[in-house]
Design an enzyme around this catalytic site. Sequence first.
Site, PDB file in Angstrom:
ATOM      1  N   SER A   1      -9.864   1.954  -2.535  1.00 35.89           N
ATOM      2  CA  SER A   1      -9.338   3.213  -2.011  1.00 35.89           C
ATOM      3  C   SER A   1      -9.901   4.372  -2.810  1.00 35.89           C
ATOM      4  O   SER A   1     -10.156   4.250  -4.015  1.00 35.89           O
ATOM      5  CB  SER A   1      -7.812   3.192  -2.148  1.00 35.89           C
ATOM      6  OG  SER A   1      -7.276   4.482  -1.945  1.00 35.89           O
TER       7      SER A   1
ATOM      8  N   TYR B   1       0.496   1.723  -7.331  1.00 39.10           N
ATOM      9  CA  TYR B   1      -0.385   1.288  -6.243  1.00 39.10           C
ATOM     10  C   TYR B   1      -1.850   1.576  -6.600  1.00 39.10           C
ATOM     11  O   TYR B   1      -2.724   0.712  -6.490  1.00 39.10           O
ATOM     12  CB  TYR B   1      -0.016   1.999  -4.929  1.00 39.10           C
ATOM     13  CG  TYR B   1      -1.138   2.019  -3.932  1.00 39.10           C
ATOM     14  CD1 TYR B   1      -1.472   0.864  -3.230  1.00 39.10           C
ATOM     15  CD2 TYR B   1      -1.913   3.160  -3.723  1.00 39.10           C
ATOM     16  CE1 TYR B   1      -2.541   0.865  -2.339  1.00 39.10           C
ATOM     17  CE2 TYR B   1      -2.970   3.175  -2.845  1.00 39.10           C
ATOM     18  CZ  TYR B   1      -3.278   2.024  -2.152  1.00 39.10           C
ATOM     19  OH  TYR B   1      -4.338   2.021  -1.291  1.00 39.10           O
TER      20      TYR B   1
ATOM     21  N   ARG C   1       4.163  17.771  -2.622  1.00 38.62           N
ATOM     22  CA  ARG C   1       4.603  16.406  -2.935  1.00 38.62           C
ATOM     23  C   ARG C   1       4.027  16.019  -4.294  1.00 38.62           C
ATOM     24  O   ARG C   1       2.820  16.221  -4.538  1.00 38.62           O
ATOM     25  CB  ARG C   1       4.099  15.452  -1.840  1.00 38.62           C
ATOM     26  CG  ARG C   1       4.493  14.005  -2.040  1.00 38.62           C
ATOM     27  CD  ARG C   1       4.160  13.152  -0.828  1.00 38.62           C
ATOM     28  NE  ARG C   1       2.711  13.055  -0.588  1.00 38.62           N
ATOM     29  CZ  ARG C   1       2.158  12.360   0.392  1.00 38.62           C
ATOM     30  NH1 ARG C   1       2.936  11.708   1.263  1.00 38.62           N
ATOM     31  NH2 ARG C   1       0.851  12.329   0.545  1.00 38.62           N
TER      32      ARG C   1
ATOM     33  N   TYR D   1     -11.967   3.399   0.665  1.00 36.25           N
ATOM     34  CA  TYR D   1     -11.608   4.113   1.895  1.00 36.25           C
ATOM     35  C   TYR D   1     -11.060   5.482   1.561  1.00 36.25           C
ATOM     36  O   TYR D   1     -10.263   5.631   0.652  1.00 36.25           O
ATOM     37  CB  TYR D   1     -10.482   3.406   2.654  1.00 36.25           C
ATOM     38  CG  TYR D   1     -10.595   1.935   2.884  1.00 36.25           C
ATOM     39  CD1 TYR D   1     -11.818   1.275   2.905  1.00 36.25           C
ATOM     40  CD2 TYR D   1      -9.440   1.194   3.121  1.00 36.25           C
ATOM     41  CE1 TYR D   1     -11.875  -0.074   3.143  1.00 36.25           C
ATOM     42  CE2 TYR D   1      -9.495  -0.160   3.355  1.00 36.25           C
ATOM     43  CZ  TYR D   1     -10.714  -0.799   3.361  1.00 36.25           C
ATOM     44  OH  TYR D   1     -10.751  -2.146   3.589  1.00 36.25           O
TER      45      TYR D   1
ATOM     46  N   LYS E   1       0.784  -1.240   0.000  1.00 37.56           N
ATOM     47  CA  LYS E   1       0.000   0.000   0.000  1.00 37.56           C
ATOM     48  C   LYS E   1       0.817   1.292   0.000  1.00 37.56           C
ATOM     49  O   LYS E   1       0.248   2.377   0.163  1.00 37.56           O
ATOM     50  CB  LYS E   1      -0.919   0.003   1.228  1.00 37.56           C
ATOM     51  CG  LYS E   1      -0.150  -0.064   2.528  1.00 37.56           C
ATOM     52  CD  LYS E   1      -1.056   0.128   3.739  1.00 37.56           C
ATOM     53  CE  LYS E   1      -0.241   0.190   5.006  1.00 37.56           C
ATOM     54  NZ  LYS E   1      -1.017   0.420   6.203  1.00 37.56           N
TER      55      LYS E   1
ATOM     56  N   LYS F   1      -5.373  -0.945  -7.493  1.00 42.55           N
ATOM     57  CA  LYS F   1      -6.738  -0.875  -6.936  1.00 42.55           C
ATOM     58  C   LYS F   1      -7.767  -0.754  -8.073  1.00 42.55           C
ATOM     59  O   LYS F   1      -8.799  -1.427  -8.066  1.00 42.55           O
ATOM     60  CB  LYS F   1      -6.864   0.300  -5.960  1.00 42.55           C
ATOM     61  CG  LYS F   1      -6.065   0.141  -4.676  1.00 42.55           C
ATOM     62  CD  LYS F   1      -6.542  -1.027  -3.826  1.00 42.55           C
ATOM     63  CE  LYS F   1      -5.744  -1.175  -2.548  1.00 42.55           C
ATOM     64  NZ  LYS F   1      -6.063  -2.404  -1.792  1.00 42.55           N
TER      65      LYS F   1
ATOM     66  N   ASN G   1       2.410   8.747   5.496  1.00 43.58           N
ATOM     67  CA  ASN G   1       1.102   9.379   5.674  1.00 43.58           C
ATOM     68  C   ASN G   1       1.121  10.360   6.853  1.00 43.58           C
ATOM     69  O   ASN G   1       1.914  10.232   7.784  1.00 43.58           O
ATOM     70  CB  ASN G   1       0.019   8.320   5.869  1.00 43.58           C
ATOM     71  CG  ASN G   1      -0.101   7.407   4.655  1.00 43.58           C
ATOM     72  OD1 ASN G   1       0.130   6.219   4.744  1.00 43.58           O
ATOM     73  ND2 ASN G   1      -0.432   7.977   3.515  1.00 43.58           N
TER      74      ASN G   1
ATOM     75  N   GLY H   1       2.241  14.365  -7.196  1.00 37.30           N
ATOM     76  CA  GLY H   1       1.090  13.459  -7.241  1.00 37.30           C
ATOM     77  C   GLY H   1      -0.020  13.819  -6.276  1.00 37.30           C
ATOM     78  O   GLY H   1      -1.107  13.242  -6.350  1.00 37.30           O
TER      79      GLY H   1
HETATM   80  C1  UD1 Z   1      -1.956   8.622   0.398  1.00 36.32           C
HETATM   81  C2  UD1 Z   1      -1.766   8.147  -1.000  1.00 36.32           C
HETATM   82  C3  UD1 Z   1      -3.009   7.405  -1.434  1.00 36.32           C
HETATM   83  C4  UD1 Z   1      -3.249   6.234  -0.508  1.00 36.32           C
HETATM   84  C5  UD1 Z   1      -3.310   6.718   0.930  1.00 36.32           C
HETATM   85  C6  UD1 Z   1      -3.299   5.522   1.851  1.00 36.32           C
HETATM   86  C7  UD1 Z   1      -0.182   9.703  -2.025  1.00 36.32           C
HETATM   87  C8  UD1 Z   1       0.023  10.766  -3.053  1.00 36.32           C
HETATM   88  N1  UD1 Z   1      -1.446   9.261  -1.866  1.00 36.32           N
HETATM   89  O1  UD1 Z   1      -3.086   9.489   0.428  1.00 36.32           O
HETATM   90  O2  UD1 Z   1      -2.862   6.954  -2.759  1.00 36.32           O
HETATM   91  O3  UD1 Z   1      -4.454   5.593  -0.844  1.00 36.32           O
HETATM   92  O4  UD1 Z   1      -2.176   7.527   1.248  1.00 36.32           O
HETATM   93  O5  UD1 Z   1      -3.427   5.932   3.165  1.00 36.32           O
HETATM   94  O6  UD1 Z   1       0.763   9.263  -1.380  1.00 36.32           O
HETATM   95  N2  UD1 Z   1       1.199  15.535   4.159  1.00 36.32           N
HETATM   96  C9  UD1 Z   1       2.128  16.446   4.625  1.00 36.32           C
HETATM   97  N3  UD1 Z   1       3.256  15.971   5.233  1.00 36.32           N
HETATM   98  C10 UD1 Z   1       3.503  14.639   5.406  1.00 36.32           C
HETATM   99  C11 UD1 Z   1       2.542  13.714   4.927  1.00 36.32           C
HETATM  100  C12 UD1 Z   1       1.403  14.190   4.293  1.00 36.32           C
HETATM  101  O7  UD1 Z   1       1.944  17.652   4.494  1.00 36.32           O
HETATM  102  O8  UD1 Z   1       4.552  14.262   5.951  1.00 36.32           O
HETATM  103  C13 UD1 Z   1      -0.052  16.033   3.534  1.00 36.32           C
HETATM  104  C14 UD1 Z   1      -0.261  15.596   2.109  1.00 36.32           C
HETATM  105  O9  UD1 Z   1       0.300  16.512   1.205  1.00 36.32           O
HETATM  106  C15 UD1 Z   1      -1.800  15.543   2.021  1.00 36.32           C
HETATM  107  C16 UD1 Z   1      -2.219  15.149   3.441  1.00 36.32           C
HETATM  108  O10 UD1 Z   1      -1.113  15.481   4.278  1.00 36.32           O
HETATM  109  O11 UD1 Z   1      -2.317  16.823   1.744  1.00 36.32           O
HETATM  110  C17 UD1 Z   1      -2.540  13.674   3.596  1.00 36.32           C
HETATM  111  O12 UD1 Z   1      -1.446  12.905   3.106  1.00 36.32           O
HETATM  112  P1  UD1 Z   1      -1.378  11.317   3.331  1.00 36.32           P
HETATM  113  O13 UD1 Z   1      -1.651  11.001   4.737  1.00 36.32           O
HETATM  114  O14 UD1 Z   1      -0.083  10.845   2.744  1.00 36.32           O
HETATM  115  O15 UD1 Z   1      -2.600  10.759   2.478  1.00 36.32           O
HETATM  116  P2  UD1 Z   1      -2.984  10.951   0.932  1.00 36.32           P
HETATM  117  O16 UD1 Z   1      -1.930  11.650   0.177  1.00 36.32           O
HETATM  118  O17 UD1 Z   1      -4.350  11.526   0.898  1.00 36.32           O
END
Ligand code: UD1
Length: 339
Positions: A124, A148, A292, A176, A84, A152, A198, A294
């Site tokens: 997802s 990834y 970041r 999800y 994942k 899905k 995440n 994507g």
């Molecule tokens: C990410 C994945 C998504 C996956 C999901 C699983 C990417 C681009 N997307 O979703 O495909 O299904 O995880 O849980 O990786 N952020 C920060 N700093 C950090 C980490 C995240 O600012 O260190 C921000 C991100 O830019 C985003 C938000 O927090 O705006 C949530 O990020 P994250 O928790 O990684 O989830 P997704 O990107 O939504």
Amino acid sequence: MRVLVSGGAGYIGSHTVVQLVAAGHEVVVVDSFANAKPSVVGRLEALTGRPLDVRSFDLTDVDKTEHLFAHEPFDAVIHFAGFKAVGESVEKPLEYYENNLGSTFSLVRAMRRHGVAKLVFSSSATVYGAQAPVPMREDLPTSATNPYGWTKVMQEQVLRDVAASDPTWRIALLRYFNPVGAHASGTIGEDPSDIPNNLMPYLAQVAVGRLEKLLVYGDDYDTVDGTGVRDYIHVEDLAAGHIAALHQLGDTRAPVSTWNLGTGTGTSVLQLLAAFERACGHTLPYEVVARRAGDIAASYADPTRAEAELGWRATRTVDDMCADSWRWQSQNPRGYPEG
Ligand code: UD1
């Protein structure tokens, strides 16, 4: 029901196992432990008050999967197992396609051969791709921006085609949004094997002192405060969505159903940071850096179909999510013990 839970030692799987046992189901877990620690099993047994039947093998092993179904009856399968990590999938696309698609092929083939027709699948919100309007509805077209995500999209397509070929199938595709939080006991939770990708586990590790500061990926999005907006959903609400879907599969008329599991509410990175500070009781250092690759500005669900058809909706708040994530992280600063 006698339910096989693939990936039942993982983050979402483990929380669902506790609720399945509480709902009176007989649970068998199959997990490769590629991305889970065996010590979660004892924690689950303590929470449920009974031994947990765990089979340790990889579902891509067609012979072992066939052997399991040939010797034991199951009424349904909840299929969580899968790789994942988005970034890792870009580095290792073949491994992601082989593992995620291979396990589903092996599982569905064994189910078909042995007459097990009910399947709940972990999809997802990533299948909405990069251009989807919010709130996201189930009837939007699907696409992806990384391997990834494509696994899905492809697994959903395989399952839709399988269901179309034989109307006795009852398949739930659960999309999800952003699962966070932990069991209220603080004994099970998310335990990334490496530096978290995440946001919530990253925040939790900053709060506990394992990481120095949060890097906020961009504050120039067209959102409430410029930071990315996501639909965070408590893992306990998500687990409850699986139980609701499982129960609904007996009655539903359609061979395949697609349901968003989200709250319908968006929260920005800085809003989640503030909520986590309330939960842990101190401020958390952060620095705004570049976007970041994507990432999209905003992602949140239209959860009305799940509400109408499953009678399910998420009830826990962002403050609940942060409080429970913090309890798990502070009680287990290094995650699950080895072994
Ligand atoms: C990410 C994945 C998504 C996956 C999901 C699983 C990417 C681009 N997307 O979703 O495909 O299904 O995880 O849980 O990786 N952020 C920060 N700093 C950090 C980490 C995240 O600012 O260190 C921000 C991100 O830019 C985003 C938000 O927090 O705006 C949530 O990020 P994250 O928790 O990684 O989830 P997704 O990107 O939504």
